[in-house]
Motif scaffolding. Structure first.
Motif, PDB file in Angstrom:
ATOM      1  N   ALA A  96       6.505  23.704  17.883  1.00 41.99           N
ATOM      2  CA  ALA A  96       5.061  23.846  18.066  1.00 41.99           C
ATOM      3  C   ALA A  96       4.370  22.481  18.141  1.00 41.99           C
ATOM      4  O   ALA A  96       3.347  22.346  18.797  1.00 41.99           O
ATOM      5  N   ARG A  97       4.924  21.463  17.439  1.00 42.06           N
ATOM      6  CA  ARG A  97       4.262  20.157  17.507  1.00 42.06           C
ATOM      7  C   ARG A  97       4.992  19.184  18.432  1.00 42.06           C
ATOM      8  O   ARG A  97       4.759  17.979  18.377  1.00 42.06           O
ATOM      9  N   ALA A  98       5.853  19.735  19.291  1.00 38.46           N
ATOM     10  CA  ALA A  98       6.559  18.879  20.247  1.00 38.46           C
ATOM     11  C   ALA A  98       5.569  18.315  21.268  1.00 38.46           C
ATOM     12  O   ALA A  98       4.522  18.902  21.525  1.00 38.46           O
ATOM     13  N   ARG A  99       5.943  17.150  21.833  1.00 37.08           N
ATOM     14  CA  ARG A  99       5.038  16.541  22.803  1.00 37.08           C
ATOM     15  C   ARG A  99       5.262  17.102  24.198  1.00 37.08           C
ATOM     16  O   ARG A  99       4.430  16.972  25.073  1.00 37.08           O
ATOM     17  N   PHE A 100       6.460  17.742  24.382  1.00 34.15           N
ATOM     18  CA  PHE A 100       6.785  18.366  25.658  1.00 34.15           C
ATOM     19  C   PHE A 100       6.070  19.715  25.712  1.00 34.15           C
ATOM     20  O   PHE A 100       6.383  20.627  24.937  1.00 34.15           O
ATOM     21  N   ALA A 101       5.047  19.837  26.592  1.00 42.69           N
ATOM     22  CA  ALA A 101       4.121  20.965  26.520  1.00 42.69           C
ATOM     23  C   ALA A 101       4.784  22.357  26.523  1.00 42.69           C
ATOM     24  O   ALA A 101       4.470  23.180  25.661  1.00 42.69           O
ATOM     25  N   PRO A 102       5.714  22.661  27.460  1.00 41.66           N
ATOM     26  CA  PRO A 102       6.288  24.026  27.449  1.00 41.66           C
ATOM     27  C   PRO A 102       6.948  24.373  26.122  1.00 41.66           C
ATOM     28  O   PRO A 102       6.828  25.498  25.631  1.00 41.66           O
ATOM     29  N   LEU A 103       7.642  23.416  25.510  1.00 42.98           N
ATOM     30  CA  LEU A 103       8.290  23.662  24.225  1.00 42.98           C
ATOM     31  C   LEU A 103       7.236  23.980  23.157  1.00 42.98           C
ATOM     32  O   LEU A 103       7.410  24.901  22.348  1.00 42.98           O
ATOM     33  N   TRP A 119       4.318  25.272  23.730  1.00 41.86           N
ATOM     34  CA  TRP A 119       3.784  26.620  23.976  1.00 41.86           C
ATOM     35  C   TRP A 119       4.715  27.679  23.405  1.00 41.86           C
ATOM     36  O   TRP A 119       4.257  28.647  22.807  1.00 41.86           O
ATOM     37  N   ILE A 120       6.035  27.482  23.612  1.00 39.87           N
ATOM     38  CA  ILE A 120       6.993  28.469  23.093  1.00 39.87           C
ATOM     39  C   ILE A 120       6.858  28.577  21.577  1.00 39.87           C
ATOM     40  O   ILE A 120       6.775  29.670  21.016  1.00 39.87           O
ATOM     41  N   GLY A 121       6.799  27.425  20.904  1.00 45.63           N
ATOM     42  CA  GLY A 121       6.677  27.428  19.455  1.00 45.63           C
ATOM     43  C   GLY A 121       5.417  28.133  19.001  1.00 45.63           C
ATOM     44  O   GLY A 121       5.440  28.968  18.106  1.00 45.63           O
ATOM     45  N   LYS A 122       4.287  27.815  19.669  1.00 42.84           N
ATOM     46  CA  LYS A 122       3.020  28.418  19.245  1.00 42.84           C
ATOM     47  C   LYS A 122       2.985  29.907  19.552  1.00 42.84           C
ATOM     48  O   LYS A 122       2.455  30.696  18.764  1.00 42.84           O
ATOM     49  N   ALA A 123       3.570  30.293  20.704  1.00 42.61           N
ATOM     50  CA  ALA A 123       3.590  31.720  21.049  1.00 42.61           C
ATOM     51  C   ALA A 123       4.438  32.487  20.038  1.00 42.61           C
ATOM     52  O   ALA A 123       4.067  33.583  19.606  1.00 42.61           O
ATOM     53  N   TYR A 124       5.559  31.912  19.649  1.00 40.08           N
ATOM     54  CA  TYR A 124       6.431  32.542  18.649  1.00 40.08           C
ATOM     55  C   TYR A 124       5.662  32.819  17.363  1.00 40.08           C
ATOM     56  O   TYR A 124       5.670  33.930  16.836  1.00 40.08           O
ATOM     57  N   ILE A 125       4.925  31.796  16.892  1.00 36.37           N
ATOM     58  CA  ILE A 125       4.162  31.974  15.658  1.00 36.37           C
ATOM     59  C   ILE A 125       3.077  33.041  15.841  1.00 36.37           C
ATOM     60  O   ILE A 125       2.933  33.948  15.028  1.00 36.37           O
ATOM     61  N   ALA A 126       2.343  32.937  16.960  1.00 30.93           N
ATOM     62  CA  ALA A 126       1.174  33.807  17.135  1.00 30.93           C
ATOM     63  C   ALA A 126       1.577  35.259  17.331  1.00 30.93           C
ATOM     64  O   ALA A 126       0.981  36.156  16.733  1.00 30.93           O
ATOM     65  N   VAL A 127       2.604  35.509  18.156  1.00 36.05           N
ATOM     66  CA  VAL A 127       2.947  36.898  18.471  1.00 36.05           C
ATOM     67  C   VAL A 127       3.497  37.609  17.245  1.00 36.05           C
ATOM     68  O   VAL A 127       3.081  38.722  16.917  1.00 36.05           O
ATOM     69  N   VAL A 128       4.413  36.968  16.532  1.00 35.94           N
ATOM     70  CA  VAL A 128       5.009  37.648  15.382  1.00 35.94           C
ATOM     71  C   VAL A 128       3.948  37.952  14.333  1.00 35.94           C
ATOM     72  O   VAL A 128       3.987  38.987  13.670  1.00 35.94           O
ATOM     73  N   ARG A 129       2.946  37.067  14.198  1.00 34.77           N
ATOM     74  CA  ARG A 129       1.945  37.319  13.167  1.00 34.77           C
ATOM     75  C   ARG A 129       0.905  38.333  13.589  1.00 34.77           C
ATOM     76  O   ARG A 129       0.265  38.957  12.752  1.00 34.77           O
ATOM     77  N   GLY A 130       0.716  38.516  14.899  1.00 42.30           N
ATOM     78  CA  GLY A 130      -0.342  39.411  15.350  1.00 42.30           C
ATOM     79  C   GLY A 130       0.058  40.868  15.381  1.00 42.30           C
ATOM     80  O   GLY A 130      -0.765  41.743  15.565  1.00 42.30           O
ATOM     81  N   VAL A 131       1.362  41.136  15.226  1.00 42.97           N
ATOM     82  CA  VAL A 131       1.888  42.490  15.388  1.00 42.97           C
ATOM     83  C   VAL A 131       2.474  42.931  14.050  1.00 42.97           C
ATOM     84  O   VAL A 131       3.017  42.091  13.326  1.00 42.97           O
TER      85      VAL A 131
END
Lengths: 294, 268
Positions: free
Chosen positions: A58-65, A67-79
């Motif tokens: 989530a704190r990687a400087r490579f943007a797609p990585l 996004w993957i990290g942040k999406a992982y955190i957000a989706v699992v917590r929202g459901v």
């Protein structure tokens, strides 16, 4: 278990109870408490690893990585987590069988999804239909561990992500001033310091993890909930030596007491760890400790 | 069968209106969207009622836990410990079997063995305990100056609580209480996976999602649909609670208003 248990119908009161509570099935019930503890012992470090990887992504400087990290955190917590449990157990199983099918049976031409069936070649079944019962159980348990680790990894990633950002910015700037590379600063400065900030969140997570363990039942593992339902249901003399009415309420009451004492114990231990860790730290907690000792 | 007919048949299926039989084969996307959406009615029912009723009980628990008199403090402490220290899953099971046994003694407990009332009671107690702890934490962190000012104005008793303590407590607790609300709605999915039976296949969203997953043996369609519904529900909750938060903080200068973070720390 005891020698006087050979003819249960003649027993009364406490002796009956002592025999009843030591039948083979009750022994399996007690062993299943071990299953729960084993699940906790394996899941906690594995999900911490998942969480660490997620927070790093989530704190990687490579943007797609990132996004993957942040999406992982957000989706699992929202459901709801239970939806994830039900989903991942089938999805992981089918994913593994699909991969094995692709590698082991390349000449198989039929579609895998036929209407309402999921068909892979017999060699790709996981575990193989010929394998022993204990392999099936271990496989089911490992699927449960991975599912727990994915869900709780996301929670842990959230906590660690916050903790990494809580480390004072000046510390990282100092590291840069000393000529450390980004990687060196991360491993030598950030990681050792973030744990104090992460501990309150992680101990909260540990409590949530304890309280999620009965969900093992939904994943098809023969855990304490399974046995409490099984043993507590009313039994007639035709099928068992120990007939009794519906006692499921009492079995679940016992589980309730088990969990209450377990969370209480964890609370006490975690409090001690927190006290030890804040000792001498330049935080509000550490300052309060210093004042109290003066 | 067109999608409109499906919606007419199944959109209220979870409360027993519409077609009697669930689809058996050749499941369409439309059927899955409609039925899972219909199940959401139960999640909203449980969530909203438990939240509203739990709110008042939680306030009482918080005040009780902060009381000096052990006659009020001890029961509140034990209640909060009991419901926060044990898994909701086990609470549901225990309550269901407890109501079953009580039903044998007194028939008045018969409705409690059905999900609409029995599970609601458990959720009500559970959310009251969790929110009570949140409110208690907020009660302890009310700035001393606020209560001193109330004393200086000669406010006491009920007036002091109603005009000074309660609004400040709400304001401080609100971000954490938002998390609790989100968690409560997630927890409603547990109901039909514990003892409580889904009569005539009237269940909640997860009940229908797992029905489709079991029948089609394909988890990749129903569960993402369910996830979509819940993400929408979560966003609605966050925006409603955000509006209330703005109202609670309206007297403060802008930079001192506590904002609800868009991605709240969702750990109960």
């Amino acid at each position: 278990m005891f020698s006087y248990c050979s003819d249960p119908s003649t027993l009364e009161g406490l002796t009956w109870l002592s025999c009843y509570l030591t039948t083979g099935k009750h022994m399996l019930f007690y062993v299943s408490f071990g299953t729960v503890l084993l699940l906790l012992a394996i899941t906690a470090p594995v999900s911490l690893m998942f969480g660490f990887a997620g927070a790093m992504a989530a704190r990687a400087r490579f943007a797609p990585l990132s996004w993957i990290g942040k999406a992982y955190i957000a989706v699992v917590r929202g459901v709801p987590d239970i939806a994830f449990f039900l989903f991942f157990v089938i999805a992981l199983d089918q994913g593994i069988e699909w991969l094995r099918h692709k590698t082991l049976c390349p000449e198989w031409t039929d579609a895998i999804r036929q209407g309402n069936d999921f068909l892979v070649c017999p060699d790709a079944k996981m575990p193989l239909s010929s394998s022993a019962q204990w392999i099936h159980e271990v496989y089911g348990f490992s699927l449960a561990v991975i599912t727990f680790a994915i869900v709780f990894g996301a929670f842990a990633a959230n906590v660690l992500f916050g903790a990494m950002r809580a480390v004072p910015r000046a510390q990282m700037e100092t590291a840069e001033a000393y000529g450390m590379s980004h990687r060196q600063a991360f491993w030598r400065i950030l990681v050792p310091q973030m744990w104090v900030y992460a501990l309150p969140g992680l101990s909260n997570l540990w409590m949530v993890l304890i309280k999620a363990t009965p969900l093992l039942f939904l994943l098809g593992v023969e855990d304490i909930v399974y046995w409490a339902r099984e043993l507590g249901g009313s039994k007639t003399a035709r099928f068992t030596d120990y007939p009794h009415p519906d006692w499921r309420m009492w079995y679940f009451f016992a589980l309730l007491v088990f969990y209450l004492s377990f969370t209480k114990l964890s609370e006490v231990v975690l409090d001690r760890i927190m006290k030890r860790l804040t000792h001498g730290q330049a935080t509000a907690g550490g300052e309060a400790q210093r004042r109290a000792n003066v | 069968m067109s999608c409109w007919e499906t919606i007419a048949d199944y959109s209220l299926r979870s409360i027993g209106i519409g077609a009697r039989l669930l689809p058996k084969e050749d499941f369409t996307l439309c059927q899955q969207f409609t039925l899972i959406g219909s199940g959401m009615l139960w999640n909203i029912y449980f969530g909203v009622l438990a939240l509203i009723s739990g709110f008042f009980f939680a306030t009482a628990l918080a005040v009780g836990k902060a009381a000096k008199n052990p006659l009020f403090r001890k029961p509140a402490e034990w209640f909060i410990f009991l419901f926060r220290g044990s898994p909701l899953f086990i609470q549901f099971f225990f309550a269901y079997f407890l109501f079953l046994s009580l039903k044998q003694v007194a028939p008045i407990f018969a409705p409690f063995t059905a999900a609409w009332l029995g599970a609601l009671v458990v959720l009500f107690f559970n959310t009251a305990a969790y929110s009570g702890e949140i409110f208690y934490g907020a009660l302890l962190s009310i700035p001393k100056g606020d209560t001193e000012a109330a004393d200086a104005y000669g406010l006491s008793g009920w007036h002091r609580f109603r005009r000074v303590v309660f609004p400040t407590m709400m304001r401080l607790a609100w971000p954490a209480y938002t998390n609790e609300a989100i968690f409560l709605f997630h927890a409603t999915t547990l109901v039909y996976f514990t003892g409580f039976p889904a009569w005539k296949q009237k269940g909640d969203a997860l009940y229908y999602a797992s029905y489709f997953a079991d029948k089609t043996f394909n988890p990749f369609i129903p569960y993402p649909i369910l996830a979509g519904y819940f993400i929408i529900l979560t966003l609605i909750i966050v925006s409603i609670f955000g509006m209330i938060n703005r109202r609670l903080n309206r007297h403060l200068p802008t930079e001192r208003r506590s904002k609800i973070k868009f991605r709240p720390n969702i750990i109960r």
